[in-house]
Design a protein around this motif. Structure first.
Motif, PDB file in Angstrom:
ATOM      1  N   ARG A 400      82.316  55.415  72.303  1.00 50.33           N
ATOM      2  CA  ARG A 400      81.889  53.487  72.868  1.00 50.33           C
ATOM      3  C   ARG A 400      81.732  53.207  74.531  1.00 50.33           C
ATOM      4  NH1 ARG A 400      81.666  51.221  66.506  1.00 50.33           N
ATOM      5  NH2 ARG A 400      80.953  52.296  65.549  1.00 50.33           N
ATOM      6  N   PRO A 419      78.017  51.072  74.619  1.00 50.37           N
ATOM      7  CA  PRO A 419      77.113  51.265  73.388  1.00 50.37           C
ATOM      8  C   PRO A 419      77.607  50.879  72.028  1.00 50.37           C
ATOM      9  CG  PRO A 419      78.339  52.905  74.590  1.00 50.37           C
ATOM     10  CD  PRO A 419      78.105  51.724  75.168  1.00 50.37           C
ATOM     11  N   ILE A 423      78.199  57.724  71.474  1.00 50.64           N
ATOM     12  CA  ILE A 423      77.209  57.388  72.687  1.00 50.64           C
ATOM     13  C   ILE A 423      76.730  59.136  72.641  1.00 50.64           C
ATOM     14  CG2 ILE A 423      78.175  58.431  74.992  1.00 50.64           C
ATOM     15  CD1 ILE A 423      76.380  56.503  76.260  1.00 50.64           C
ATOM     16  N   GLU A 437      72.641  56.920  70.842  1.00 54.37           N
ATOM     17  CA  GLU A 437      73.758  56.792  70.362  1.00 54.37           C
ATOM     18  C   GLU A 437      73.828  57.179  68.405  1.00 54.37           C
ATOM     19  OE1 GLU A 437      74.825  52.737  69.824  1.00 54.37           O
ATOM     20  OE2 GLU A 437      74.025  52.226  72.303  1.00 54.37           O
TER      21      GLU A 437
END
Length: 636
Positions: A400, A419, A423, A437
């Protein structure tokens, strides 16, 4: 800024050189360690040498270590190798490869030609792997009631040698004549079978739950480990002759030995090589110290074997150590065969006629023709890059961490967005960054407005591309809607399942008008993986390349009229969209994971972090380059 020129010379023997063994593959001779855990060490036992061993790692590499301390490196799998066995008196090696899930594969390799002789999949995990004494059969123990499977070594055909199921076994060995088979089952039995009739000759209860099981002293004694205890058992009756407490013992098996050797890990006090002498077939001595070793800082020995007087050990860090069984009263250090020589290239991206290369600490720019290594910027630990104009997008797959924009002029790093889940991929389409994602969400970041937009959510999503005003999302057909490819209008957000046959589609590439990808089609009777093209305007699907097997992890890369893929996970191919010709490229010592191209050169990123250079359309490797820890290229 650091610029260094490629050093085009052969390194000293202790470092690295090139060994070309065939027209289709090549290995590297070096002292480079495995990239992860050494999972198995097997004595090569050929050519009269007692110093030649094979090491296998969870990195998929098989390395042959010869008398001079050099390792012949070749990556045979993109899966973990858990077991390895060498063919008696030959240069063949059997390995068990697995993803610790659905894939359980046993393959046999000719290490002279670096070619796979055959491979066979099993539905359950493999618990033991050994060749019969004369090398006629490869005996595969499986975690099923059927137990042992006999493969003919020459062609991999299944041979019905045992008439009744052996049950789950963790050890199997034949007599030198191959007339008798001895097995150990972790439920606590030793069994003997007549390999000529296939009938059970005898079965004895014994200690259950033993690991590292082996026989020795002319197959009269059997040893194993349980609860930090070394057991010595009569192989003829199953009776326990002796048991000795030991600290994390590792049995160093050599069937030809009269005595048993094992290595104790005394943690802060180092390691001790122990020997248990066999007085006869009914009694043994107490363990005796052969020699002591200093502890390994930051590392632990996890596997090993013995051949004659020589011992090879593997560690969790991927290192290999050599010693012998001669007594010594001094405190010794392990002799390491391996070094970590290279920096690993994580990713690469086109840069005009050059290429960007990303390591864990820096971004470099280089090309085959110049050989100059130009350090552009530091890398804050990101693992992937994508080119956006004269800037780079940095991100880290499976995390992330924020997606960042690296301005190569100012060296400034600007976070674009963070994110919300792990991801999966980042793709650039004009001024749109398309991001996926956790196989669930497809999002867009707009460079011009700096806006982040949620486009689609679902399950089992694989990849996404943009053609015109439509985003195409590939997925598993097992989730709703039951199509492996969806089309979504970027304006209206209308979602249309496309009529394409397949279980799953992934690894998409595209032009302004045509999409390319990989589709896997499986049923009870067949498995097929296809590189296909799809023309949305004509609703036309075409097969470009096909593999009669299941491959769920191949790449595609489109450059002008060539599309590249590594279907089959061994070599890589290009398909010319104009003349429909396929070119098969010979691989390097490591498996290819990505391809980039400029006008004349093709560069392949390999799984071990090296790169291989080619002339586009020509099969042979021009050179293999490794980036050293001080930021220089070395050429193989």
């Amino acid at each position: 800024m650091k610029m260094t020129t490629l050093k085009r010379f052969v390194l000293p023997a202790c470092m690295v050189s090139l060994l070309s063994l065939s027209l289709s593959a090549q290995s590297h001779i070096s002292t480079q360690a495995h990239q992860s855990i050494v999972s198995a060490v097997a004595a090569a036992n050929y050519g009269g040498s007692q110093k030649t061993f094979f090491s296998a790692g969870e990195d998929g590499f098989l390395i042959k270590w010869t008398d001079d301390g050099q390792g012949e490196n070749y990556q045979i799998s993109d899966l973990q190798i858990k077991l390895a066995a060498a063919y008696p008196e030959k240069n063949l090696v059997a390995v068990y490869e697995t993803d610790s899930g659905l894939i359980n594969r046993v393959s046999v390799w000719d290490f002279n030609s670096l070619s796979r002789i055959y491979a066979r999949r099993f539905t359950d995990s493999v618990t033991s792997l050994t060749f019969s004494a004369g090398g006629t059969y490869l005996i595969v123990g499986t975690a099923t009631v059927d137990g042992a499977v006999f493969l003919r070594t020459t062609d991999g055909s299944v041979v019905d040698k045992i008439k009744s199921p052996t049950g789950i076994l963790s050890y199997a060995s034949t007599s030198s004549s191959e007339k008798t088979l001895c097995t150990y089952s972790p439920v606590g039995t030793i069994s003997y079978y007549n390999m000529q009739t296939g009938r059970l000759k005898g079965k004895f209860p014994t200690a259950a739950g033993l690991s590292q099981v082996t026989t020795y002293n002319n197959d009269m004694l059997l040893s194993g480990i349980k609860d930090n205890t070394v057991f010595i058992i009569s192989a003829l009756s199953g009776d326990t002759i002796a048991s000795y407490a030991a600290s994390s013992p590792l049995i160093l098996a050599d069937k030809s030995d009269k005595n048993l050797y094992y290595l104790e890990n005394n943690e802060r006090n180092g390691y001790t090589l122990m020997e248990i002498e066999s007085n006869d077939n009914k009694s043994v001595s107490t363990p005796q110290i052969v020699k002591k070793f200093k502890t390994l800082t930051g590392d632990t020995i996890c596997c090993g074997t013995k051949e004659g007087a020589y011992i090879m050990l593997g560690s969790y860090s991927g290192s290999l150590f050599r010693t012998d069984s001669s007594p010594d009263t001094t405190l010794l250090s392990f002799y390491s065969l391996t070094d970590n020589i290279y920096d690993k290239i994580c990713d690469m991206s086109p840069a005009g006629e050059d290429f960007y290369f990303l390591t864990g600490s820096a971004v470099y720019k280089s090309s085959y023709d110049s050989g100059i290594v130009n350090k552009l910027a530091d890398n804050p630990g990101q693992t992937q890059i994508a080119t956006y104009g004269t800037s780079l997008i940095l991100w880290s797959k499976g995390t992330r961490r924020p997606v960042q924009l690296l301005d190569l002029d100012t060296k400034n790093l600007t976070p674009l967005f963070t994110p919300k889940s792990n991801i999966q991929s980042v793709r650039i389409f004009g001024n749109v960054l398309l991001e996926m994602e956790s196989n669930m969400y497809v999002n867009a970041y707009h460079f011009d407005t700096q806006q982040f937009e949620k486009l689609y959510s679902g399950t089992a999503l694989q990849d996404a591309v943009i053609i015109g005003n439509t985003i195409y999302i590939s997925k598993s057909a097992a989730t709703a809607p039951s199509s492996p490819l969806l089309g979504i209008d970027l304006t209206t957000k209308e979602t249309v399942p496309l009529d394409i046959d397949g279980n799953v589609i992934y690894s998409l590439s595209c032009t302004d008008t045509v999409m390319y990808g990989i589709v896997v089609k499986t049923d009870k009777n067949s498995k097929k993986t296809v590189l296909f093209s799809y023309n949305p305007e004509r609703h036309q699907i075409s097969t470009l390349l096909s593999l009669a097997d299941e491959d769920t992890d191949a790449f595609t890369c489109l450059h002008n009229n060539e599309i590249y893929t590594d279907i089959g996970n061994d070599k890589f191919f290009s398909y010319n969209l104009s003349n429909r010709k396929t070119t098969t490229y010979n691989r390097s010592a490591s498996l290819p994971v990505k391809v980039c191209q400029n006008t004349s050169r093709l560069v392949v990123l390999n799984k071990d972090g090296s790169v291989s250079w080619y002339n586009a359309g020509i099969q042979q490797v021009l050179a293999d380059w490794y980036l050293t820890l001080d930021g220089n290229w070395y050429e193989f």
